[in-house]
Design a protein around this motif. Structure first.
Motif, PDB file in Angstrom:
ATOM      1  N   LEU B  82       0.867  -1.186   0.000  1.00  0.00           N
ATOM      2  CA  LEU B  82       0.000   0.000   0.000  1.00  0.00           C
ATOM      3  C   LEU B  82       0.904   1.236   0.000  1.00  0.00           C
ATOM      4  O   LEU B  82       2.044   1.172   0.444  1.00  0.00           O
ATOM      5  CB  LEU B  82      -0.887   0.005   1.250  1.00  0.00           C
ATOM      6  N   ILE B  83       0.405   2.338  -0.519  1.00  0.00           N
ATOM      7  CA  ILE B  83       1.195   3.568  -0.477  1.00  0.00           C
ATOM      8  C   ILE B  83       0.984   4.202   0.888  1.00  0.00           C
ATOM      9  O   ILE B  83      -0.138   4.521   1.285  1.00  0.00           O
ATOM     10  CB  ILE B  83       0.786   4.516  -1.618  1.00  0.00           C
ATOM     11  N   SER B  84       2.093   4.341   1.621  1.00  0.00           N
ATOM     12  CA  SER B  84       1.985   4.599   3.050  1.00  0.00           C
ATOM     13  C   SER B  84       1.419   5.976   3.361  1.00  0.00           C
ATOM     14  O   SER B  84       0.847   6.188   4.413  1.00  0.00           O
ATOM     15  CB  SER B  84       3.357   4.449   3.696  1.00  0.00           C
ATOM     16  N   TYR B  85       1.611   6.922   2.455  1.00  0.00           N
ATOM     17  CA  TYR B  85       1.141   8.271   2.792  1.00  0.00           C
ATOM     18  C   TYR B  85      -0.289   8.520   2.337  1.00  0.00           C
ATOM     19  O   TYR B  85      -0.802   9.625   2.454  1.00  0.00           O
ATOM     20  CB  TYR B  85       2.090   9.338   2.256  1.00  0.00           C
ATOM     21  N   LYS B  86      -0.919   7.480   1.818  1.00  0.00           N
ATOM     22  CA  LYS B  86      -2.319   7.640   1.430  1.00  0.00           C
ATOM     23  C   LYS B  86      -3.197   6.848   2.395  1.00  0.00           C
ATOM     24  O   LYS B  86      -2.796   5.794   2.884  1.00  0.00           O
ATOM     25  CB  LYS B  86      -2.532   7.130   0.005  1.00  0.00           C
ATOM     26  N   THR B  87      -4.423   7.336   2.617  1.00  0.00           N
ATOM     27  CA  THR B  87      -5.337   6.613   3.491  1.00  0.00           C
ATOM     28  C   THR B  87      -5.847   5.373   2.762  1.00  0.00           C
ATOM     29  O   THR B  87      -5.617   5.197   1.562  1.00  0.00           O
ATOM     30  CB  THR B  87      -6.550   7.478   3.864  1.00  0.00           C
TER      31      THR B  87
END
Lengths: 409, 222
Positions: B82-87
């Motif tokens: 998952l892209i960590s800076y996105k919810t």
């Protein structure tokens, strides 16, 4: 570029990665800032240089008498040459088509008093034409005029700093000052862009000086201004003719090096301009160097940013990002950051230069500035290279297979 | 990276029908992940053909592969990715962004799929605020949001404990029930048994390919 979604995505990414965005922006802003500052300082240096050398008229030839070192036409060597008033008239009569104006100059130091204030100044005894030779700017009253010369008046035109020294903030016009024991009336105040020394001068009519010195008719030096339309070649020819004319008149051997000195400001100017162009070259070099350092800085950051995002880019690719959109995203971000940061750097740089102004005058930096076009071009170059620097690693990242990017360490 | 080449897969031939749920099993190094990567167009086979939904997949350039991946395939990885800076919601929205779907629409559809995997209330959480099982369910929602034909999962339960694994398999089985084809790489026997068919790989060849009776994961859950 006009895709609203892409802007949203970019702003979102930047907001979520503030540190990264700020750091890379900072480097660029710093680069532009330093570039503007250095370039401005370079220009400031050039300004003070020009002030030193170019504040006098450039269409003048200076003649100084010397001492012969060779015997000539029955005259012994070591004869002191003396210019007199008739030299002025002779030159005027023999070169009527070349000459704009002619003025003698007799310089003497003197203690100048006014009330309780006193100081030593150089007194220059001159003709009215001297005003143009020195580019003296009258701020109050008038310069020595033709009537003063004819009537041998005891009138003086004093420098701004002389007035300040002797009169404080009071007006000096019409007041009397004591110049070496003789009372002179102040008829004018001037300023000069050649620096403080040139504003600590007092001008009086040369005939007055001659009368004070036992009514002789001696002249220290002669300043001949030629018509500007003669150009450089004409000036050189005139210098040659004047030289041989004066040698003939004063019986100085043509090859006697010390009998008479001729200084041609026009040829000095050539040298000066050469020096100025070298200075310009240095300024440009410094500017390009800073710009290069900035570009390298941006490239490093972009490589790092892309490296850091390899995994993220792999994920994006795995879920459908085309290579084009990956490259586009990184470019969009980098160009955006460099533009904003470059603009900030530009503004702060120009602001700082304006703030510095003339406060570094003692370090020979006068009015540092950077032309708008230079600054804007530099910023554009940095943005362009920021884009190129971002493009290369971005393209490589876009080419990486997602599985490699997604591989666990 | 060396220049030496290693043939991981040595002649594999099999068909998967729509709606199947296939487990690809094998010890590490047997080539199961490579197979999945080829199927997922993340990697290319040296030779051979691959047909997806009657369309031959060949001569893929990166752009085409990206479009196919976006349209036909969903991915689930062992390490979630998952892209960590996105919810959670934004992660799920991302594939739709690359389909150039409007933001509002993206948000609605992503929310719907998050609810499908039981994470509706977690939409605004970032991955580091989620448990492993929750992260993997976000990843599944992300894989499903573009409504792919095939879902490819590479050791989806590899990083999860068995209870969470079963819960996840329950989700995957439910998805399969809606007609989406699933290929799951795993080396866990019980996970494989929850599929409808098991393909065994060893040293790059298929040694066994059998249909099995599916074990429903929800009998373990609760």
């Amino acid at each position: 570029m006009l895709n609203r979604d892409r802007w949203q995505e970019m702003f979102y990414t930047l907001r979520k990665n503030k540190l990264r965005a700020i750091l890379s922006g900072f480097t660029i802003a710093m680069g532009i800032f330093i570039f503007v500052l250095l370039f401005g300082f370079g220009n400031g240096l050039k300004n003070s240089f020009e002030q030193f050398f170019l504040d006098d008229s450039t269409n003048t030839v200076f003649l100084y008498p010397g001492q012969t070192e060779k015997p000539y036409r029955g005259f012994k060597a070591k004869r002191r040459i003396i210019f007199k008033n008739d030299d002025l008239t002779d030159i005027q009569q023999n070169f009527p088509f070349f000459i704009d104006y002619i003025t003698p100059q007799i310089s003497r130091g003197a203690l100048v008093k006014r009330g309780k204030e006193s100081n030593n100044y150089t007194i220059r005894a001159v003709a009215p034409g001297h005003q143009y030779a020195e580019k003296t700017i009258i701020t109050n009253g008038r310069y020595i005029n033709e009537a003063d010369v004819q009537n041998k008046t005891k009138f003086a035109t004093i420098g701004r700093l002389v007035e300040k020294d002797l009169f404080g903030n009071k007006p000096s016009l019409g007041e009397q000052i004591d110049v070496g024991g003789v009372s002179f009336k102040v008829v004018g105040v001037f300023k000069d862009e050649g620096g403080d020394n040139e504003e600590r001068l007092i001008y009086i009519p040369y005939t007055t000086r001659q009368r004070l010195e036992k009514s002789n008719d001696r002249i220290d030096q002669i300043i001949v201004a030629f018509r500007p339309e003669l150009g450089y070649a004409g000036a050189m020819a005139l210098e040659k003719k004047l030289n041989s004319f004066m040698r003939k008149k004063h019986n100085i051997a043509p090859n006697d090096r010390s009998g008479i000195y001729v200084r041609n400001v026009a040829s000095d100017l050539k040298e000066t301009q050469k020096f100025a162009s070298v200075l310009q070259l240095i300024v440009t070099f410094v500017g390009l160097g800073t710009l290069l350092a900035g570009i390298i800085g941006i490239s490093n950051i972009m490589v790092f940013v892309v490296k850091e995002r390899t995994k993220e880019l792999g994920i994006r690719k795995a879920i459908g990002a085309t290579p084009k959109s990956v490259v586009g995203m990184i470019l969009h971000e980098s160009v955006f950051i460099t533009t904003i940061a470059g603009y900030i750097g530009l503004l702060t740089g120009v602001g700082t230069l304006a703030l510095i102004g003339d406060s570094l005058e003692e370090f020979f930096i006068i009015n540092p500035y950077i032309s708008t076009s230079t600054a804007v071009i530099a910023t554009l170059i940095l943005i362009l290279f920021g884009a190129v620097a971002g493009y290369i690693p971005a393209r490589r990242a876009a080419k990486i297979k997602p599985i490699i990017a997604l591989r666990d360490e | 990276m060396g220049r030496s080449t290693l043939h991981v897969l040595k002649g594999i031939s099999f068909d998967v029908q729509q709606g199947e749920m296939v487990a690809i099993m094998g010890s590490s190094g047997s080539g199961k992940s490579t197979l999945l990567n080829i199927l997922g167009m993340l990697d290319v086979a040296d030779s051979g053909s691959y047909t997806l939904d009657k369309e031959p997949i060949k001569n893929l350039d990166e752009t085409k592969a990206a479009i196919y991946r976006n349209k036909f395939l969903g991915f689930v990885f062992q390490s979630f990715n998952l892209i960590s800076y996105k919810t959670a919601l934004e992660n799920v929205m991302l594939p739709l962004y690359y389909q150039k779907i409007g933001r509002k629409d993206r948000q609605e559809r992503a929310q719907k799929f998050l609810e499908k995997v039981g994470l509706g209330p977690w939409a605004t959480h970032h991955p580091n605020e989620l448990s492993g099982g929750q992260k993997q369910r976000v990843a599944i929602a992300r894989a499903l949001v573009s409504e792919p034909k095939v879902l490819l999962a590479d050791e989806p339960t590899g990083a999860l404990d068995s209870k969470t694994s079963y819960e996840l398999m329950d989700v995957l089985q439910t998805i399969n029930d809606t007609g989406i084809t699933l290929l799951i790489v795993t080396h866990e026997k019980d996970i494989a048994n929850m599929c409808k068919r098991i393909v065994h790989l060893r040293d790059g060849v298929i040694v066994e390919d059998k249909k099995i009776k599916q074990v429903r994961a929800n009998s373990y859950v609760k």
